[in-house]
Scaffold this motif. Structure first.
Motif, PDB file in Angstrom:
ATOM      1  N   GLN A 240       0.836  -1.176   0.000  1.00 49.03           N
ATOM      2  CA  GLN A 240       0.000   0.000   0.000  1.00 49.03           C
ATOM      3  C   GLN A 240       0.882   1.241   0.000  1.00 49.03           C
ATOM      4  OE1 GLN A 240      -3.113  -0.103   2.820  1.00 49.03           O
ATOM      5  NE2 GLN A 240      -3.702   2.025   2.528  1.00 49.03           N
ATOM      6  N   GLN A 241       0.492   2.226  -0.814  1.00 48.01           N
ATOM      7  CA  GLN A 241       1.278   3.437  -0.919  1.00 48.01           C
ATOM      8  C   GLN A 241       0.935   4.402   0.204  1.00 48.01           C
ATOM      9  OE1 GLN A 241       0.173   4.431  -4.955  1.00 48.01           O
ATOM     10  NE2 GLN A 241       2.087   3.630  -5.751  1.00 48.01           N
ATOM     11  N   ARG A 242       1.980   4.973   0.753  1.00 47.74           N
ATOM     12  CA  ARG A 242       1.778   5.910   1.866  1.00 47.74           C
ATOM     13  C   ARG A 242       2.942   6.879   1.911  1.00 47.74           C
ATOM     14  NH1 ARG A 242       2.635   5.773   7.664  1.00 47.74           N
ATOM     15  NH2 ARG A 242       3.893   3.910   7.402  1.00 47.74           N
ATOM     16  N   LEU A 243       2.639   8.124   2.252  1.00 47.04           N
ATOM     17  CA  LEU A 243       3.661   9.151   2.389  1.00 47.04           C
ATOM     18  C   LEU A 243       3.719   9.580   3.847  1.00 47.04           C
ATOM     19  CD1 LEU A 243       2.705  11.390  -0.685  1.00 47.04           C
ATOM     20  CD2 LEU A 243       4.289   9.473  -0.624  1.00 47.04           C
ATOM     21  N   GLU A 244       4.909   9.714   4.368  1.00 46.66           N
ATOM     22  CA  GLU A 244       5.063  10.139   5.757  1.00 46.66           C
ATOM     23  C   GLU A 244       6.206  11.125   5.876  1.00 46.66           C
ATOM     24  OE1 GLU A 244       5.556   6.951   8.494  1.00 46.66           O
ATOM     25  OE2 GLU A 244       5.427   8.231  10.265  1.00 46.66           O
ATOM     26  N   GLU A 245       5.881  12.340   6.291  1.00 47.35           N
ATOM     27  CA  GLU A 245       6.875  13.388   6.454  1.00 47.35           C
ATOM     28  C   GLU A 245       7.502  13.329   7.846  1.00 47.35           C
ATOM     29  OE1 GLU A 245       3.388  15.209   4.039  1.00 47.35           O
ATOM     30  OE2 GLU A 245       3.652  13.949   5.817  1.00 47.35           O
ATOM     31  N   SER A 246       8.734  13.770   7.933  1.00 47.61           N
ATOM     32  CA  SER A 246       9.424  13.868   9.216  1.00 47.61           C
ATOM     33  C   SER A 246      10.460  14.968   9.132  1.00 47.61           C
ATOM     34  CB  SER A 246      10.092  12.537   9.568  1.00 47.61           C
ATOM     35  OG  SER A 246      11.084  12.202   8.615  1.00 47.61           O
ATOM     36  N   GLY A 247      10.927  15.400  10.303  1.00 49.17           N
ATOM     37  CA  GLY A 247      12.042  16.338  10.346  1.00 49.17           C
ATOM     38  C   GLY A 247      11.671  17.777  10.607  1.00 49.17           C
ATOM     39  N   GLY A 248      10.388  18.073  10.733  1.00 50.51           N
ATOM     40  CA  GLY A 248      10.011  19.454  11.031  1.00 50.51           C
ATOM     41  C   GLY A 248      10.401  19.840  12.444  1.00 50.51           C
ATOM     42  N   GLY A 249      10.164  21.084  12.788  1.00 51.56           N
ATOM     43  CA  GLY A 249      10.490  21.550  14.122  1.00 51.56           C
ATOM     44  C   GLY A 249      10.522  23.048  14.183  1.00 51.56           C
ATOM     45  N   SER A 250      11.096  23.557  15.267  1.00 51.13           N
ATOM     46  CA  SER A 250      11.208  24.995  15.481  1.00 51.13           C
ATOM     47  C   SER A 250      12.653  25.425  15.303  1.00 51.13           C
ATOM     48  CB  SER A 250      10.725  25.357  16.887  1.00 51.13           C
ATOM     49  OG  SER A 250       9.363  25.033  17.046  1.00 51.13           O
ATOM     50  N   VAL A 251      12.836  26.549  14.669  1.00 51.83           N
ATOM     51  CA  VAL A 251      14.175  27.052  14.401  1.00 51.83           C
ATOM     52  C   VAL A 251      14.124  28.569  14.381  1.00 51.83           C
ATOM     53  CG1 VAL A 251      13.876  26.972  11.888  1.00 51.83           C
ATOM     54  CG2 VAL A 251      16.177  26.776  12.864  1.00 51.83           C
ATOM     55  N   GLN A 252      15.245  29.181  14.681  1.00 44.43           N
ATOM     56  CA  GLN A 252      15.317  30.638  14.614  1.00 44.43           C
ATOM     57  C   GLN A 252      15.578  31.095  13.182  1.00 44.43           C
ATOM     58  OE1 GLN A 252      18.217  31.889  17.584  1.00 44.43           O
ATOM     59  NE2 GLN A 252      16.514  32.387  18.959  1.00 44.43           N
ATOM     60  N   ALA A 253      15.184  32.296  12.910  1.00 39.09           N
ATOM     61  CA  ALA A 253      15.408  32.865  11.584  1.00 39.09           C
ATOM     62  C   ALA A 253      16.887  32.774  11.222  1.00 39.09           C
ATOM     63  CB  ALA A 253      14.940  34.314  11.542  1.00 39.09           C
ATOM     64  N   GLY A 254      17.138  32.397   9.982  1.00 43.29           N
ATOM     65  CA  GLY A 254      18.506  32.204   9.518  1.00 43.29           C
ATOM     66  C   GLY A 254      18.993  30.773   9.659  1.00 43.29           C
ATOM     67  N   GLY A 255      18.253  29.964  10.381  1.00 42.47           N
ATOM     68  CA  GLY A 255      18.646  28.580  10.603  1.00 42.47           C
ATOM     69  C   GLY A 255      18.279  27.668   9.447  1.00 42.47           C
ATOM     70  N   SER A 256      18.566  26.391   9.635  1.00 41.75           N
ATOM     71  CA  SER A 256      18.338  25.391   8.590  1.00 41.75           C
ATOM     72  C   SER A 256      17.611  24.183   9.157  1.00 41.75           C
ATOM     73  CB  SER A 256      19.679  24.929   7.998  1.00 41.75           C
ATOM     74  OG  SER A 256      20.389  25.986   7.425  1.00 41.75           O
ATOM     75  N   LEU A 257      16.914  23.493   8.285  1.00 37.30           N
ATOM     76  CA  LEU A 257      16.243  22.248   8.634  1.00 37.30           C
ATOM     77  C   LEU A 257      16.250  21.347   7.407  1.00 37.30           C
ATOM     78  CD1 LEU A 257      12.952  23.154  10.593  1.00 37.30           C
ATOM     79  CD2 LEU A 257      14.886  21.801  11.461  1.00 37.30           C
ATOM     80  N   LYS A 258      16.110  20.060   7.659  1.00 39.47           N
ATOM     81  CA  LYS A 258      15.899  19.114   6.570  1.00 39.47           C
ATOM     82  C   LYS A 258      14.678  18.289   6.909  1.00 39.47           C
ATOM     83  CE  LYS A 258      17.994  15.206   4.128  1.00 39.47           C
ATOM     84  NZ  LYS A 258      19.180  14.305   4.038  1.00 39.47           N
ATOM     85  N   VAL A 259      13.754  18.244   5.969  1.00 41.33           N
ATOM     86  CA  VAL A 259      12.581  17.402   6.127  1.00 41.33           C
ATOM     87  C   VAL A 259      12.626  16.283   5.084  1.00 41.33           C
ATOM     88  CG1 VAL A 259      11.101  19.128   7.209  1.00 41.33           C
ATOM     89  CG2 VAL A 259      11.186  18.967   4.709  1.00 41.33           C
ATOM     90  N   SER A 260      12.082  15.149   5.465  1.00 46.89           N
ATOM     91  CA  SER A 260      12.085  13.991   4.574  1.00 46.89           C
ATOM     92  C   SER A 260      10.682  13.432   4.432  1.00 46.89           C
ATOM     93  CB  SER A 260      13.008  12.901   5.116  1.00 46.89           C
ATOM     94  OG  SER A 260      14.353  13.287   5.059  1.00 46.89           O
ATOM     95  N   CYS A 261      10.445  12.837   3.298  1.00 50.28           N
ATOM     96  CA  CYS A 261       9.165  12.192   3.041  1.00 50.28           C
ATOM     97  C   CYS A 261       9.446  10.744   2.652  1.00 50.28           C
ATOM     98  CB  CYS A 261       8.432  12.913   1.923  1.00 50.28           C
ATOM     99  SG  CYS A 261       6.882  12.131   1.428  1.00 50.28           S
ATOM    100  N   LYS A 262       9.000   9.825   3.478  1.00 49.51           N
ATOM    101  CA  LYS A 262       9.162   8.405   3.168  1.00 49.51           C
ATOM    102  C   LYS A 262       8.072   7.986   2.203  1.00 49.51           C
ATOM    103  CE  LYS A 262      10.904   4.273   3.749  1.00 49.51           C
ATOM    104  NZ  LYS A 262      12.281   3.935   3.279  1.00 49.51           N
ATOM    105  N   LEU A 263       8.488   7.482   1.047  1.00 49.35           N
ATOM    106  CA  LEU A 263       7.545   7.092  -0.007  1.00 49.35           C
ATOM    107  C   LEU A 263       7.342   5.582   0.040  1.00 49.35           C
ATOM    108  CD1 LEU A 263       9.438   9.256  -2.585  1.00 49.35           C
ATOM    109  CD2 LEU A 263       7.100   9.744  -1.904  1.00 49.35           C
ATOM    110  N   SER A 264       6.538   5.136   0.945  1.00 45.04           N
ATOM    111  CA  SER A 264       6.305   3.696   1.100  1.00 45.04           C
ATOM    112  C   SER A 264       5.409   3.194  -0.028  1.00 45.04           C
ATOM    113  CB  SER A 264       5.645   3.410   2.442  1.00 45.04           C
ATOM    114  OG  SER A 264       6.469   3.836   3.507  1.00 45.04           O
ATOM    115  N   GLY A 265       5.862   2.110  -0.648  1.00 42.84           N
ATOM    116  CA  GLY A 265       5.057   1.523  -1.708  1.00 42.84           C
ATOM    117  C   GLY A 265       5.276   2.120  -3.074  1.00 42.84           C
TER     118      GLY A 265
END
Length: 134
Positions: free
Chosen positions: A1-26
């Motif tokens: 079964q196909q499913r998408l699941e995001e991860s990696g969000g959060g809180s950060v100060q201006a000027g900062g960096s983040l990486k988010v990922s999406c697991k593409l199951s199926g």
């Protein structure tokens, strides 16, 4: 079964960096006979969902929104079967729920993918929140 699941969000100060990922199951995004529109979108409170970055696995360059261009980078990891979004130089106006989307499309282009996904076609994840403080 196909499913998408995001991860990696959060809180950060201006000027900062983040990486988010999406697991593409199926999804077999590394198979040459499968072509997909894959994208990241975001929705801030009271605003409509908007494109952040879209790719077409069948070829072509990624498409970025004007606000994402030069600060965000989208990539896919065929080994992990993920769609990743690296966000740098984050601004308070980037605060939003970030969603990934995937839609099989055999004969598409990246611009076509943007229209297709923004129109609600394909599968969507539940989203991951990014909050940027000033």
């Amino acid at each position: 079964q196909q499913r998408l699941e995001e991860s990696g969000g959060g809180s950060v100060q201006a000027g900062g960096s983040l990486k988010v990922s999406c697991k593409l199951s199926g999804y077999n995004i590394d198979r040459s006979f499968n072509s997909f529109c894959l994208g990241w979108f975001r929705a801030a409170p009271g605003k409509e969902r908007e494109e952040v970055a879209v790719i077409y696995t069948g070829g072509g360059e990624p498409n970025y929104s004007a606000s994402a261009e030069g600060r965000f980078s989208v990539s896919r990891d065929n080994t992990e079967n993920t769609l990743d979004l690296q966000l740098t130089n984050l601004k308070p106006e980037d605060t939003a729920m970030y969603y990934c989307a995937a839609d099989r499309c055999r004969w598409c282009s990246t611009p076509h993918c943007v229209t297709r996904l923004l129109g609600g076609s394909g599968d969507w994840g539940q989203g991951t929140q990014i909050t940027v403080s000033s």
